[in-house]
Design a protein around this motif. Sequence first.
Motif, short mmCIF file in Angstrom:
data_model
loop_
_atom_site.label_atom_id
_atom_site.label_comp_id
_atom_site.label_asym_id
_atom_site.label_seq_id
_atom_site.Cartn_x
_atom_site.Cartn_y
_atom_site.Cartn_z
N VAL A 198 -14.10 2.16 -1.99
CA VAL A 198 -14.40 1.98 -3.41
C VAL A 198 -13.33 1.09 -4.05
O VAL A 198 -12.13 1.34 -3.93
CB VAL A 198 -14.46 3.34 -4.13
CG1 VAL A 198 -14.64 3.13 -5.64
CG2 VAL A 198 -15.60 4.17 -3.58
N GLY A 199 -13.77 0.01 -4.70
CA GLY A 199 -12.85 -0.91 -5.34
C GLY A 199 -12.30 -1.97 -4.41
O GLY A 199 -11.55 -2.84 -4.85
N GLN A 200 -12.66 -1.92 -3.12
CA GLN A 200 -12.14 -2.88 -2.16
C GLN A 200 -12.67 -4.29 -2.46
O GLN A 200 -13.84 -4.47 -2.79
CB GLN A 200 -12.55 -2.47 -0.74
CG GLN A 200 -12.23 -3.47 0.34
CD GLN A 200 -10.75 -3.50 0.63
OE1 GLN A 200 -9.97 -3.87 -0.23
NE2 GLN A 200 -10.36 -3.10 1.82
N ARG A 235 -0.98 2.78 2.17
CA ARG A 235 -1.41 1.39 2.02
C ARG A 235 -2.05 1.16 0.66
O ARG A 235 -2.93 1.92 0.24
CB ARG A 235 -2.41 1.01 3.12
CG ARG A 235 -1.84 1.00 4.52
CD ARG A 235 -2.94 1.02 5.57
NE ARG A 235 -3.81 -0.14 5.49
CZ ARG A 235 -3.64 -1.25 6.18
NH1 ARG A 235 -2.61 -1.36 7.00
NH2 ARG A 235 -4.48 -2.26 6.07
N LEU A 236 -1.63 0.08 0.00
CA LEU A 236 -2.28 -0.43 -1.20
C LEU A 236 -2.65 -1.88 -0.95
O LEU A 236 -1.98 -2.57 -0.18
CB LEU A 236 -1.34 -0.35 -2.41
CG LEU A 236 -0.84 1.03 -2.84
CD1 LEU A 236 0.19 0.88 -3.96
CD2 LEU A 236 -1.99 1.92 -3.30
N ARG A 237 -3.69 -2.34 -1.62
CA ARG A 237 -4.06 -3.75 -1.51
C ARG A 237 -4.13 -4.34 -2.91
O ARG A 237 -4.75 -3.76 -3.81
CB ARG A 237 -5.39 -3.94 -0.79
CG ARG A 237 -5.83 -5.40 -0.76
CD ARG A 237 -7.00 -5.65 0.15
NE ARG A 237 -6.59 -5.57 1.55
CZ ARG A 237 -7.01 -4.66 2.41
NH1 ARG A 237 -7.86 -3.75 2.03
NH2 ARG A 237 -6.57 -4.65 3.65
N ILE A 291 -0.77 7.01 -4.46
CA ILE A 291 -1.89 7.80 -4.96
C ILE A 291 -2.92 6.85 -5.58
O ILE A 291 -2.69 5.63 -5.65
CB ILE A 291 -1.43 8.84 -5.98
CG1 ILE A 291 -0.87 8.15 -7.23
CG2 ILE A 291 -0.39 9.79 -5.38
CD1 ILE A 291 -0.58 9.10 -8.38
N GLN A 292 -4.03 7.41 -6.04
CA GLN A 292 -5.10 6.58 -6.62
C GLN A 292 -4.60 5.74 -7.80
O GLN A 292 -5.05 4.63 -8.00
CB GLN A 292 -6.26 7.48 -7.08
CG GLN A 292 -7.13 8.00 -5.96
CD GLN A 292 -8.06 6.93 -5.41
OE1 GLN A 292 -8.16 5.83 -5.95
NE2 GLN A 292 -8.75 7.24 -4.32
N GLY A 293 -3.65 6.26 -8.57
CA GLY A 293 -3.18 5.53 -9.74
C GLY A 293 -2.00 4.61 -9.50
O GLY A 293 -1.50 3.98 -10.45
N SER A 294 -1.53 4.48 -8.25
CA SER A 294 -0.38 3.60 -7.97
C SER A 294 -0.76 2.15 -8.21
O SER A 294 -1.87 1.72 -7.90
CB SER A 294 0.09 3.78 -6.52
OG SER A 294 0.58 5.10 -6.31
N PRO A 312 1.49 -6.37 -13.54
CA PRO A 312 0.56 -5.64 -12.68
C PRO A 312 -0.52 -6.57 -12.11
O PRO A 312 -0.95 -7.53 -12.75
CB PRO A 312 -0.05 -4.59 -13.61
CG PRO A 312 0.15 -5.14 -15.00
CD PRO A 312 1.42 -5.93 -14.95
N ARG A 313 -0.94 -6.27 -10.91
CA ARG A 313 -2.01 -7.00 -10.26
C ARG A 313 -3.11 -6.01 -9.86
O ARG A 313 -2.82 -4.83 -9.61
CB ARG A 313 -1.50 -7.74 -9.01
CG ARG A 313 -0.60 -8.92 -9.35
CD ARG A 313 -1.39 -10.03 -10.00
NE ARG A 313 -0.57 -11.16 -10.45
CZ ARG A 313 -0.16 -11.36 -11.70
NH1 ARG A 313 -0.51 -10.46 -12.63
NH2 ARG A 313 0.55 -12.40 -12.02
N ARG A 314 -4.35 -6.51 -9.80
CA ARG A 314 -5.49 -5.65 -9.45
C ARG A 314 -5.22 -4.96 -8.11
O ARG A 314 -5.02 -5.62 -7.09
CB ARG A 314 -6.76 -6.49 -9.38
CG ARG A 314 -8.00 -5.70 -8.98
CD ARG A 314 -9.20 -6.62 -8.93
NE ARG A 314 -10.34 -5.96 -8.32
CZ ARG A 314 -11.49 -6.56 -8.06
NH1 ARG A 314 -11.64 -7.86 -8.37
NH2 ARG A 314 -12.49 -5.90 -7.50
N THR A 315 -5.20 -3.64 -8.13
CA THR A 315 -4.75 -2.85 -6.98
C THR A 315 -5.87 -1.94 -6.49
O THR A 315 -6.56 -1.31 -7.30
CB THR A 315 -3.52 -2.01 -7.34
OG1 THR A 315 -2.48 -2.88 -7.81
CG2 THR A 315 -3.01 -1.23 -6.14
N THR A 316 -6.02 -1.86 -5.18
CA THR A 316 -6.97 -0.95 -4.54
C THR A 316 -6.20 0.05 -3.70
O THR A 316 -5.36 -0.33 -2.88
CB THR A 316 -7.95 -1.73 -3.64
OG1 THR A 316 -8.66 -2.68 -4.43
CG2 THR A 316 -8.95 -0.78 -2.98
#
Length: 432
Positions: A358-360, A300-302, A279-282, A290-294
Amino acid sequence: KGNRSPPVRDIEQATVNVFADMNVQPGTLQPDLVPASASTDLTPPSCTVTSPNPPVAVAGQPVSVSGTAQDFGGGRVGGVIVSLNGGKTWFRAEGRDNWTFSFTPRDGGQISCRAVDDSGNLAGRPNVGPPPLAPKNLQATPGDRKVLLKWDFIQGNSYNVYYATFPVVVGKGIVVSTNTNAATISPLINGSSYYFIVTVLANGKESPASNRVGPIVPSSFTVIVPPVPPPPPPPPSIGPGGPPAASINPAPALAFLDPELVRPGIPDFSLVVLGNNFIQGSQVYWNGTPRRTTFLSANRLRALIPASDVRDEKTAYISVFTPAPGGGSAGPLQFIVSDAASPGGDPRVFPNPWKAIVGQIPLVTFDNLQSEAEVKIFTLSGHWVRTVKATNGVATWDLKNDQGENVASGYYLFLSNDFDGKRVRGKVAVIR
């Protein structure tokens, strides 16, 4: 005319015997020959490979094979042939009841033998049916100087486990034979990366390979997984006309990473985590941090991995955390930082395509290059856009041209040199 050797009686009698097996006999015989009847021996001889054990040949490596043969129909073993690649090609062995054969095969596989007796009965005629199906769902669990393997049971005689420190294929690497659908491979070197596949043997044939697992890294320490917070209490029931109840976030699940390994000393790069129920908050975690996540999609998460995380060789552990209500933690998956991470192969480009979400992070990574290779980027019409330089075989492009302007959407060509110095080219898509 001239000097001729006298006829050999044994050969003449053998000819009469062959005629008998063809259900014919001469009308008259020489006085020293006797009539013959067809052989009643219809039983082929047996043939057994006694060495090596397991009976598997590896391409390019010399192998000495030995075994035994025995006839059960009252005659004698006439000869033995041997195959080093699962019955594709055959060679004549030296000896009969006890035989040997030495060779360096060009391709490897299952070693098998066939014997023929003095009545022409041939043992182990090749099975003309299809090979057995490949084993499925190979899984690996690393331990201290060992890896535990298991896979789905499939009907057959035995299994071959192939493993190596490179992406192993059938006939390469080291092979271990087992009669059960599980194996413990040891001793291995802690901190080294290993790859595994499994085949099944049935009716003298070897199946295609299972799914390949790796890199798997044996280790003497225990993985510490980020703690999973306790599930929140269920929301209070809402009566008619009250506000809607809060939705429950799904529990995340991990599948694999892209890439799974890199060399130490590379610059910042993007790590794609694939799985389910994101989800958006994963949030992606690197060794519990934690690492900066998109968020890209539910699958898929980046995450942006800084260069400081991959400065030295190590095994990192990647997990994903989704906050309450519901949610939870998934993982970890192993991520390898090793000088052996790119032993060759085609260059990789990721993400490809790059999409403006957004945030990519505006970053494309080129991997599996020569240590300090240049990557030249062009439009499809051949106009030069930018040249970036690799560090330890990895280059990154911030999606800008040589004037510092953002490039437009479209396909771009790149030229560079791969890990082995070969000139390579490819395409990368930008979608803004």
